[in-house]
Design an enzyme around this catalytic site. Structure first.
Site, PDB file in Angstrom:
ATOM      1  N   VAL A   1       0.875  -1.168   0.000  1.00 36.30           N
ATOM      2  CA  VAL A   1       0.000   0.000   0.000  1.00 36.30           C
ATOM      3  C   VAL A   1       0.913   1.218   0.000  1.00 36.30           C
ATOM      4  CG1 VAL A   1      -1.891   1.209   1.141  1.00 36.30           C
ATOM      5  CG2 VAL A   1      -1.667  -1.272   1.384  1.00 36.30           C
TER       6      VAL A   1
ATOM      7  N   ARG B   1       7.782   9.002  -6.155  1.00 38.71           N
ATOM      8  CA  ARG B   1       8.940   8.114  -5.973  1.00 38.71           C
ATOM      9  C   ARG B   1       8.529   6.837  -5.249  1.00 38.71           C
ATOM     10  NH1 ARG B   1      14.540   9.883  -2.842  1.00 38.71           N
ATOM     11  NH2 ARG B   1      15.563   7.849  -2.871  1.00 38.71           N
TER      12      ARG B   1
ATOM     13  N   ASP C   1      -2.797   4.568  -2.882  1.00 38.76           N
ATOM     14  CA  ASP C   1      -3.755   4.977  -1.857  1.00 38.76           C
ATOM     15  C   ASP C   1      -4.098   6.458  -1.918  1.00 38.76           C
ATOM     16  OD1 ASP C   1      -5.408   4.823   0.345  1.00 38.76           O
ATOM     17  OD2 ASP C   1      -3.771   5.030   1.789  1.00 38.76           O
TER      18      ASP C   1
ATOM     19  N   GLU D   1      -6.339   7.459   0.283  1.00 36.89           N
ATOM     20  CA  GLU D   1      -7.067   7.573   1.543  1.00 36.89           C
ATOM     21  C   GLU D   1      -6.144   7.733   2.749  1.00 36.89           C
ATOM     22  OE1 GLU D   1     -10.032   5.468   4.605  1.00 36.89           O
ATOM     23  OE2 GLU D   1      -8.362   4.474   3.652  1.00 36.89           O
TER      24      GLU D   1
ATOM     25  N   ARG E   1      13.747   7.696 -11.885  1.00 38.76           N
ATOM     26  CA  ARG E   1      13.077   6.404 -11.709  1.00 38.76           C
ATOM     27  C   ARG E   1      11.852   6.342 -12.613  1.00 38.76           C
ATOM     28  NH1 ARG E   1      13.858   4.677  -5.978  1.00 38.76           N
ATOM     29  NH2 ARG E   1      15.886   4.425  -6.943  1.00 38.76           N
TER      30      ARG E   1
ATOM     31  N   ARG F   1      -7.015   2.878  -4.139  1.00 37.63           N
ATOM     32  CA  ARG F   1      -7.961   2.985  -3.023  1.00 37.63           C
ATOM     33  C   ARG F   1      -8.584   4.369  -3.023  1.00 37.63           C
ATOM     34  NH1 ARG F   1      -6.872   1.462   3.340  1.00 37.63           N
ATOM     35  NH2 ARG F   1      -5.193   3.011   3.161  1.00 37.63           N
TER      36      ARG F   1
ATOM     37  N   GLU G   1     -13.265  -3.104   8.036  1.00 33.00           N
ATOM     38  CA  GLU G   1     -12.594  -2.362   9.106  1.00 33.00           C
ATOM     39  C   GLU G   1     -13.571  -1.574   9.968  1.00 33.00           C
ATOM     40  OE1 GLU G   1      -9.805   0.216   7.142  1.00 33.00           O
ATOM     41  OE2 GLU G   1     -11.307   1.031   5.790  1.00 33.00           O
TER      42      GLU G   1
ATOM     43  N   GLY H   1      -8.191  -5.185   9.187  1.00 32.50           N
ATOM     44  CA  GLY H   1      -7.243  -4.163   9.614  1.00 32.50           C
ATOM     45  C   GLY H   1      -7.449  -3.853  11.085  1.00 32.50           C
ATOM     46  N   PHE H   2      -6.502  -4.245  11.919  1.00 31.80           N
ATOM     47  CA  PHE H   2      -6.654  -4.155  13.367  1.00 31.80           C
ATOM     48  C   PHE H   2      -6.899  -2.729  13.849  1.00 31.80           C
ATOM     49  CE2 PHE H   2      -4.189  -3.156  17.284  1.00 31.80           C
ATOM     50  CZ  PHE H   2      -5.019  -3.760  18.216  1.00 31.80           C
ATOM     51  N   LEU H   3      -6.182  -1.760  13.291  1.00 32.96           N
ATOM     52  CA  LEU H   3      -6.202  -0.419  13.876  1.00 32.96           C
ATOM     53  C   LEU H   3      -7.528   0.294  13.636  1.00 32.96           C
ATOM     54  CD1 LEU H   3      -2.559   0.629  13.040  1.00 32.96           C
ATOM     55  CD2 LEU H   3      -3.477   0.067  15.283  1.00 32.96           C
ATOM     56  N   ASP H   4      -7.941   0.425  12.369  1.00 34.35           N
ATOM     57  CA  ASP H   4      -9.227   1.077  12.111  1.00 34.35           C
ATOM     58  C   ASP H   4     -10.361   0.318  12.778  1.00 34.35           C
ATOM     59  OD1 ASP H   4      -9.712   3.544  10.738  1.00 34.35           O
ATOM     60  OD2 ASP H   4      -8.625   2.753   9.027  1.00 34.35           O
TER      61      ASP H   4
ATOM     62  N   PRO I   1       5.312  -3.268   4.508  1.00 33.06           N
ATOM     63  CA  PRO I   1       5.568  -1.819   4.490  1.00 33.06           C
ATOM     64  C   PRO I   1       6.575  -1.332   3.456  1.00 33.06           C
ATOM     65  CG  PRO I   1       6.826  -2.833   6.247  1.00 33.06           C
ATOM     66  CD  PRO I   1       6.003  -3.928   5.615  1.00 33.06           C
TER      67      PRO I   1
ATOM     68  N   ASP J   1      -0.257   5.515   9.661  1.00 36.60           N
ATOM     69  CA  ASP J   1      -1.201   6.266   8.848  1.00 36.60           C
ATOM     70  C   ASP J   1      -2.376   6.657   9.726  1.00 36.60           C
ATOM     71  OD1 ASP J   1      -2.860   4.062   9.038  1.00 36.60           O
ATOM     72  OD2 ASP J   1      -2.727   3.511   6.920  1.00 36.60           O
TER      73      ASP J   1
END
Length: 701
Positions: A118, A125, A254, A256, A295, A322, A413, A438-441, A522, A610
């Site tokens: 993501v 870049r 992404d 979002e 690049r 997304r 989520e 997704g654990f966090l959201d 990541p 994020d």
């Protein structure tokens, strides 16, 4: 501040209008007036529906809040609670038996299993790095990370001892994935040019070119590079210079949670970068070691097959984009006197750009099946999924695309989606290609939904809570029940510590064993290393033994800290941890417009952060504040002490603006608002406050 032009009653930022008409529509041969008229008609239908869905969210939340307030001090009755949720329409009946009907899905999604990246779409870049992470050097991944159990490289150039350990470990991997005949080891290979490679299964060799042999295992390719002139290859007994793994099969560009896109300028950059990916001409130049490096997107890889035929493999990830969820609006366009819903804006813009891929106008091409892949986050329940399905129908009609060209990935989520996941999948059953957890959201929504029920357990304890285990298992089980295996991705969430690759190699294989055929990593290096897991486990075989769907009971268990008597030290530790993480992320978002970066935690471990991280931290503090676990004074004291910590951690950044010297500034003010106004934020989302403060910061620049 946007300069608007009017198109069919829509006020459009002038630069965005020019971009759409000249760079998006013109290559498609689309008439601008017809497009804008259709867009206005679409807004007339879907903007009011979008608003009504948001009102329903607030109505349901108000009823849940009132239910908990009325029962304050009473033991929680799970059966009564579930009946209440059914009565108010939070829980809906399960659909009957069905199997998804999605067609024209690329193999990277449907029949292959591998890592997923993501990447923030605003950073060209990073976007190029991620898109090019389809292939990764195993030698480089081992050499530069702690995934290799060997002494770290000595400074001052190439460390031959470290290099020897890298080569030995990579060849051990080859012994696992592509074993040789008669017990021969890859470390024993010599004179390959004359003697060939004695494979235990010759069918694993699927091609070659003048530099490499190509092998296949568990659906993934491995390229062994032979080069006697290469510094590594010339000292290797078999002249092996590198081993490249097929790694990030898919990447999500992404718009979002990992970006700070608050106005037309930001949205235009996002759309322009996406167009560069679709056209294949995205490039970025930057200084590296005193030299300018440019690049670009990687080319495809060409090979000769054993039967003499020629073929190519993609050099790039298959790209999703997304969109944002249903909540926010954006000043890039206005209609009927108001900013238009940003989710509708993203749906139309990213699809119109992607239509160039469907039309075959790109240099390389993204989907080989004529599909557009959009991930849709933060949907609450099946009604909102049905809205997205209808919206995508309308976008297809606007752009003249065949029905279900636009595929959807559903982010599981939000609690109402988790509790009604089967019905959510049914609402998009002919275009769904992706579900994930997704654990966090999800934890942020868990806290906000039950905000009035009582103080929540500490964040670390959440990972072992009953609801979370049920959530993860139900996502896989429900996905398999409705036929996603072999047709779509069932994904798991992010490994957030890019510097802890050794630990990732130990833990993240658990995602595959739980039934996920993709999982987030990541960085490109992490994707290369995570690819090893997909050689060690055959996910599709694992999925055949899964499919049990845990009941709703555990999922609806509220993670309250009942019977817990924390010490002052424990409370302070949790508060400081939350405040430090919150400040470390917010200061970059507000002051620098950086939506995702490696942010040092309270122990100075770099974590990819994020907005999801921010949501859980702000909601957790707001919950403890609401229920008297902590006081406003304690929060302010912690914020000030942690601001000093964050300032110290960012001392080497010349663009950084210290928090302590600017307590009345946008960043520190935003942090306070996220906490002290946290209870009243819609679904506990951070976007409304972040956008407001970022716009103030940009206006003052």
């Amino acid at each position: 501040m946007s300069n608007y032009v009017t198109r069919a009653g829509i006020e459009v930022d002038q630069a965005l209008a020019t971009f759409v008409e000249t760079e998006v529509l013109a290559p498609l041969g689309r008439d601008g007036e017809t497009f804008w008229t259709g867009f206005a008609s679409l807004l007339g239908e879907f903007a009011p529906r979008n608003a009504a869905l948001l009102e329903k969210r607030e109505d349901l939340q108000a009823k849940i809040d009132a239910w908990h307030v009325e029962r304050k001090g009473q033991p929680h009755d799970a059966e009564v609670y579930r009946a209440f949720l059914e009565e108010i329409g939070y829980l809906v009946p399960e659909p009957g038996d069905f199997t998804i009907g999605t067609q024209n899905v690329d193999p990277e999604i449907a029949t292959m299993a591998g890592p997923q990246l993501v990447v923030p779409i605003l950073n060209a870049r990073f976007l190029l790095n991620a898109a090019n992470a389809r292939w990764g050097s195993l030698y480089d991944a081992f050499y530069g990370t702690d995934a290799l159990e060997a002494p770290p490289a000595r400074p001052g150039g190439y460390d031959e001892d470290r290099g020897a350990a890298v080569i030995a470990e990579a060849k051990r991997f080859m012994d696992e994935a592509v074993p040789l005949a008669d017990g021969t080891k890859w470390a024993d290979l010599t004179d390959v040019k004359d003697n060939g490679i004695p494979l235990a299964d010759p069918a694993q060799c699927v091609g070659w070119n003048d530099k490499a042999c190509l092998f296949k295992h568990n659906g993934l390719h491995i390229e062994v590079v032979f080069d006697p002139e290469h510094p590594v290859g010339k000292t290797d007994p078999a002249n092996i210079a590198d081993i490249n793994l097929e790694a990030a099969l898919t990447t999500i560009a992404d718009c979002e949670d990992s970006v700070a896109a608050v106005d037309a300028e930001d949205k235009l950059l996002a759309y322009r970068n996406w167009l560069g990916v679709i056209r294949g001409d995205l490039s970025e130049s930057f200084d590296k070691g005193g030299k300018t490096v440019t690049r670009e997107l990687a080319k495809d890889c060409s090979y000769t097959a054993p039967d003499g035929g020629e073929f190519a493999l993609p050099g790039r990830s298959l790209m999703f984009v997304r969109n944002v969820g249903h909540l926010m609006t954006n000043p890039a366009m206005r209609w009927d006197g108001k900013e238009i819903p940003e989710g509708i804006l993203d749906a139309v813009m990213t699809s119109a750009i992607s239509a160039q891929d469907v039309a075959g106008l790109g240099k390389y091409g993204n989907s080989r099946c004529g599909s557009i892949y959009i991930v849709k986050p933060k949907m609450h329940g099946p009604e909102e999924c049905a809205f997205t399905n209808d919206l995508f129908d309308a976008v297809e009609d606007l752009l003249g695309l065949p029905r279900h060209t636009i595929k959807v990935g559903v982010m599981d989520e939000e609690r109402r989606t988790s509790a009604n996941l089967g019905a959510c999948i049914h609402a998009v059953k002919d275009r769904i290609v992706f579900i994930n957890t997704g654990f966090l959201d999800r934890t942020g929504d868990e806290i906000h939904t039950s905000m009035q029920a009582g103080p929540m357990m500490r964040k670390g304890e959440m990972k072992n809570s009953a609801w979370l285990k049920a959530y993860e298992a139900r996502n896989v089980g429900i996905g398999l029940k409705h036929g996603l295996s072999g047709r779509a991705q069932i994904g798991k969430g992010m490994w957030a510590a890019p510097d802890l690759m050794g630990q990732m190699m130990i833990e993240k294989i658990g995602h595959l064993r739980a039934g996920a055929n993709t999982a987030w990593v990541p960085s490109p290096t992490a994707a290369t290393l995570h690819a090893i897991h997909y050689h060690r486990e055959d996910v599709f075989e694992i999925q055949k033994g899964l499919g049990n769907v845990p009941g709703l009971g555990d999922l609806l268990t509220i993670p309250l800290a009942e019977g817990t008597n924390w010490s002052e030290d424990e409370i302070g530790e949790e508060l400081d941890n939350n405040c430090q993480g919150l400040l470390g992320y917010v200061v970059r978002w507000i002051d620098q417009g950086v939506g995702c970066s490696k942010v040092p935690d309270i122990n100075d471990v770099g974590l990819m952060e994020d907005r999801a991280t921010l949501r859980i931290s702000s909601q957790h503090i707001a919950n403890w504040l609401l229920h008297g676990v902590i006081s406003e004074g304690q929060v302010i004291d912690s914020l000030r002490r942690m601001a000093a910590k964050v300032d110290e951690q960012n001392a080497d950044d010349p663009t950084y603006e210290p928090l302590l010297a600017n307590e009345d500034g946008p960043a520190f003010s935003a942090a306070k608002d996220l906490i002290f106004k946290g209870v009243e934020q819609p679904s506990g989302y951070t976007e409304p406050l972040l956008h407001a403060w970022r716009l103030k910061k940009k206006a003052a620049a």
